[in-house]
Design a protein around this motif. Structure first.
Motif, PDB file in Angstrom:
ATOM      1  N   LEU A   1      18.303 -42.986 -73.230  1.00  0.00           N
ATOM      2  CA  LEU A   1      19.237 -42.782 -72.129  1.00  0.00           C
ATOM      3  C   LEU A   1      18.991 -41.482 -71.365  1.00  0.00           C
ATOM      4  CD1 LEU A   1      22.629 -43.923 -73.722  1.00  0.00           C
ATOM      5  CD2 LEU A   1      21.092 -45.215 -72.229  1.00  0.00           C
TER       6      LEU A   1
ATOM      7  N   ASN B   1      26.129 -51.931 -78.266  1.00  0.00           N
ATOM      8  CA  ASN B   1      24.838 -52.565 -78.567  1.00  0.00           C
ATOM      9  C   ASN B   1      24.740 -53.029 -80.014  1.00  0.00           C
ATOM     10  OD1 ASN B   1      23.827 -52.342 -75.991  1.00  0.00           O
ATOM     11  ND2 ASN B   1      22.743 -50.443 -76.385  1.00  0.00           N
TER      12      ASN B   1
ATOM     13  N   GLN C   1      34.134 -49.890 -80.090  1.00  0.00           N
ATOM     14  CA  GLN C   1      33.740 -48.988 -79.010  1.00  0.00           C
ATOM     15  C   GLN C   1      34.820 -47.948 -78.739  1.00  0.00           C
ATOM     16  OE1 GLN C   1      32.269 -51.325 -75.628  1.00  0.00           O
ATOM     17  NE2 GLN C   1      32.049 -53.013 -77.071  1.00  0.00           N
TER      18      GLN C   1
ATOM     19  N   LYS D   1      29.718 -44.939 -76.822  1.00  0.00           N
ATOM     20  CA  LYS D   1      30.321 -46.251 -76.582  1.00  0.00           C
ATOM     21  C   LYS D   1      29.251 -47.297 -76.275  1.00  0.00           C
ATOM     22  CE  LYS D   1      34.905 -44.771 -75.081  1.00  0.00           C
ATOM     23  NZ  LYS D   1      35.885 -44.760 -73.981  1.00  0.00           N
ATOM     24  N   THR D   2      28.246 -46.930 -75.511  1.00  0.00           N
ATOM     25  CA  THR D   2      27.140 -47.843 -75.222  1.00  0.00           C
ATOM     26  C   THR D   2      26.407 -48.193 -76.506  1.00  0.00           C
ATOM     27  OG1 THR D   2      26.865 -46.976 -72.982  1.00  0.00           O
ATOM     28  CG2 THR D   2      24.966 -48.110 -73.947  1.00  0.00           C
TER      29      THR D   2
END
Length: 121
Positions: A58, A80, A85, A75-76
Motif C-alpha cells: 500500500l 482481505n 474490520q 481495515k483493508t
C-alpha cells in the motif's frame, strides 16, 4: 468467490500450523503485547505498518504513528482476510500479520517484531 474462500481456508490452515508450531517451542510473537489502535505509537505500530506494506503493497508510511491512514490500512487488511474490520490490531489480526508479514522482522533471523505484535500464541 471460490478463490476468496480457498484463500481463507488456506489462511486458517496456516494459522493452525503456526499455533501447532508455537506449542512445540518455535518462535512466536508476544501474548502480552498490547492491542494497537488509533493514537498508538512505537515499535509495534511500525511492525504493523511494515507488515501491511509487505503483504498489501500500500505504500503506507512506516513512521510508528497509528493515525487515520494506518487505521484505514488495517481495515483493508482485515477485510482481505475476512476478519472483523474494526481497525484495531488485537491478537487475531496480529496472528495474520505475524504469519503473513515480513519473515525477516517477524521470524528468528532478526526478530525485531517478535515481542511487539499482539497474538494468541
Amino acid at each position: 468467490m471460490l478463490k476468496r474462500n480457498l484463500a481463507r481456508l488456506g489462511a486458517l490452515a496456516g494459522v493452525a500450523a503456526l499455533v501447532t508450531a508455537a506449542t512445540l517451542g518455535t518462535a512466536s510473537a508476544s501474548t502480552s503485547a498490547p492491542s494497537l489502535s488509533l493514537g498508538s505509537s512505537g515499535a509495534g505500530v511500525w511492525c504493523v505498518q511494515h507488515d501491511i506494506n509487505d503483504i498489501l503493497h500500500l505504500g503506507l508510511s512506516e513512521d510508528g504513528q497509528f493515525g487515520p491512514a494506518t487505521q484505514a490500512a488495517v481495515k483493508t487488511f482485515q477485510a482481505n482476510w475476512g476478519l472483523q474490520q474494526d481497525g484495531i490490531v488485537g491478537p487475531q489480526t496480529g496472528n495474520y500479520l505475524f504469519y503473513y508479514g515480513d519473515s525477516y522482522y517477524n521470524g528468528t533471523a532478526n526478530g525485531y517484531c517478535y515481542s511487539h505484535l499482539p497474538t494468541t500464541w
